[in-house]
Enzyme design. Structure first.
Site, short mmCIF file in Angstrom:
data_model
loop_
_atom_site.label_atom_id
_atom_site.label_comp_id
_atom_site.label_asym_id
_atom_site.label_seq_id
_atom_site.Cartn_x
_atom_site.Cartn_y
_atom_site.Cartn_z
N ALA A 101 41.20 33.23 45.52
CA ALA A 101 41.05 32.74 44.06
C ALA A 101 42.06 31.88 43.86
CB ALA A 101 40.96 33.78 43.28
N GLY B 164 48.04 33.44 36.88
CA GLY B 164 47.48 33.96 38.03
C GLY B 164 45.92 34.38 37.60
N ASN B 165 45.42 34.94 38.45
CA ASN B 165 44.04 35.63 38.04
C ASN B 165 43.80 37.06 38.77
OD1 ASN B 165 42.96 35.35 40.84
ND2 ASN B 165 43.70 33.15 40.65
N PHE B 166 42.68 37.48 38.42
CA PHE B 166 42.43 38.91 38.71
C PHE B 166 42.13 39.25 40.13
CE2 PHE B 166 41.57 39.12 34.12
CZ PHE B 166 42.65 39.59 33.64
#
Ligand code: C5P
Length: 405
Positions: A277, A209-211
């Protein structure tokens, strides 16, 4: 600046400031607006429906049914009829009910059915206004896209001095005129917005995943919705909520799910704002069982590219459709963003840099530069994401108050 021909729903609640609503009604009518008053039961204790209906030339709505003949007052029809709703004065009680959807009177049901932008002019004693509960509810309304007309300082009905007086009717009218004067009306526009991160499964319990928090995309969704657009918000996993009635939210997990929904919906859209994102890669295989720990063995994840939603929509784009993309860069920001703008066939790209303090993932603030296809550039200060959303929408949908330098 004109209110001529505008359909305005004026909500009146049980505050001593309700006497000012008669003046407000008079001023709105004088400016050429058509006013429909919806009053709460407590509101009627402060000002009579007879006074108000004499001013508007329409019966004042208060009950779900007319007692005499059982006529049903449709809050849904009112929600569609209105160009704008204003609640003035708004008591702490009504603000709380609006924030939590407690639909026990006609004013709240009308609010919940409202398709048009909503304004609220609070009026209450200073301690009630300052109370953490009232402030929390006001914050919820702000997040839901309701526009607050701050109360003024001065003498209150309790003879105390402080903040809590409903703004004067002349000033409220000026705010509404200003609102209609800026070409920010997105009524009848269908806007697709992607938001948040995507999760790409490795096994049943792990993902890549990402932030991304989704805050920027949600702020954009609320901004567009509160200007009257119908928003399709396709969001990756996030704890955020968006409660505006014009927002249809679809939750997805992976880039491919987001891709499928976006591609299917885009032909019916006037614009797409792609703030998600999206993971560029996903594990080639998702393992069915949880991968077990083995200290002797290294494991290798093979990643395969995800479809590029933005580039695909860019290829599908028809004349009259607009795409606003985002770029989060760590180096050579501007030249990368310009390349992306062209490659993905965006009309605008919003650049945020990870090097700016307070900007980007997870923060409530952001600092962006907006670049257009025609080679223009506008850089903004560090602002709340709500304010940044306003700037982006003003630019992309052509408000005169913000122009490219
Ligand atoms: O190529 P990059 O990921 O940096 O491009 C960023 C822009 O493209 C953002 O608007 C993002 O939402 C969009 N994007 C997308 N689908 C992908 C990757 C990025 O829509 N697979």
């Amino acid at each position: 600046m004109s209110l001529a021909g505008k359909h305005i729903v004026l909500g009146i609640t049980g505050s001593i400031a309700a006497y000012k609503s008669a003046t407000l009604t008079r001023l709105l009518i004088k400016k050429g607006a058509e006013v429909q008053i919806v009053i709460t039961p407590a509101g009627k204790e402060f000002i009579t429906p007879i006074t108000l209906s004499a001013l508007t030339g329409k019966p004042v709505i208060s009950e779900f049914f007319a007692a005499g003949d059982g006529t049903w007052h449709s809050h849904v029809d009112l929600g569609l009829w209105a160009d704008l709703m204003i609640v003035a004065p708004a008591t702490a009680s009504t603000i709380g009910k609006m924030a939590h959807g407690i639909a026990d009177n006609m004013l709240i049901t009308t609010y919940l059915s409202m398709k048009a932008p909503v304004f609220v002019a609070p009026a209450m004693d200073l301690d009630m206004y300052r109370h953490i509960s009232t402030q929390r509810n006001i914050e919820i309304l702000r997040k839901d896209g309701v526009q607050l007309i701050d109360p003024a300082e001065g003498e209150l009905a309790s003879h105390l001095e402080g903040k809590g007086r409903m703004e004067e009717p002349e000033n409220i009218v000026a705010v509404l005129e200003q609102f209609f004067a800026t070409p920010n009306d997105l009524t009848h526009q269908n806007i697709l917005i992607t938001a948040g991160p995507t999760y790409e499964r490795i096994d049943p319990v792990r993902f890549i995943g990402n932030f991304s928090s989704g805050k920027m995309g949600f702020a954009l969704a609320v901004e567009c919705a509160s200007r009257g657009a119908e928003v399709l918000l396709i969001t990756g996993p996030t704890a955020l909520s968006a409660s505006h009635p014009n927002i249809r939210r679809v939750d997805v997990e992976s880039a491919r799910e987001m891709f499928d929904i976006a591609v299917k919906a885009f032909p019916g859209m006037d614009a797409a704002i792609l703030s998600a994102a999206v993971a560029d890669y996903r594990p080639q295989q998702t393992v069915a069982e949880k991968i077990k720990r083995n200290e002797q063995e290294q494991i290798t994840l093979t990643l395969t590219p995800n479809p590029d939603i933005a580039a695909t929509l860019g290829k599908m784009k028809k004349p009259g459709q607009k795409i606003i993309g985002f770029a989060l860069e760590t180096n050579d920001e501007e030249s990368h963003a310009i390349k992306k703008l062209e490659k993905k066939n965006f009309d605008y790209i919003v650049l945020n840099s990870l090097q700016d303090k307070g900007a980007g993932f997870g923060h409530d603030t952001n600092k962006v530069t907006m670049l257009s296809r025609s080679g223009m550039k506008l850089s903004f200060e560090l602002k709340t994401k709500k304010e940044v959303a306003k700037d982006i929408v003003d630019i992309a949908f052509g408000s005169s108050s913000n122009r490219f330098t």
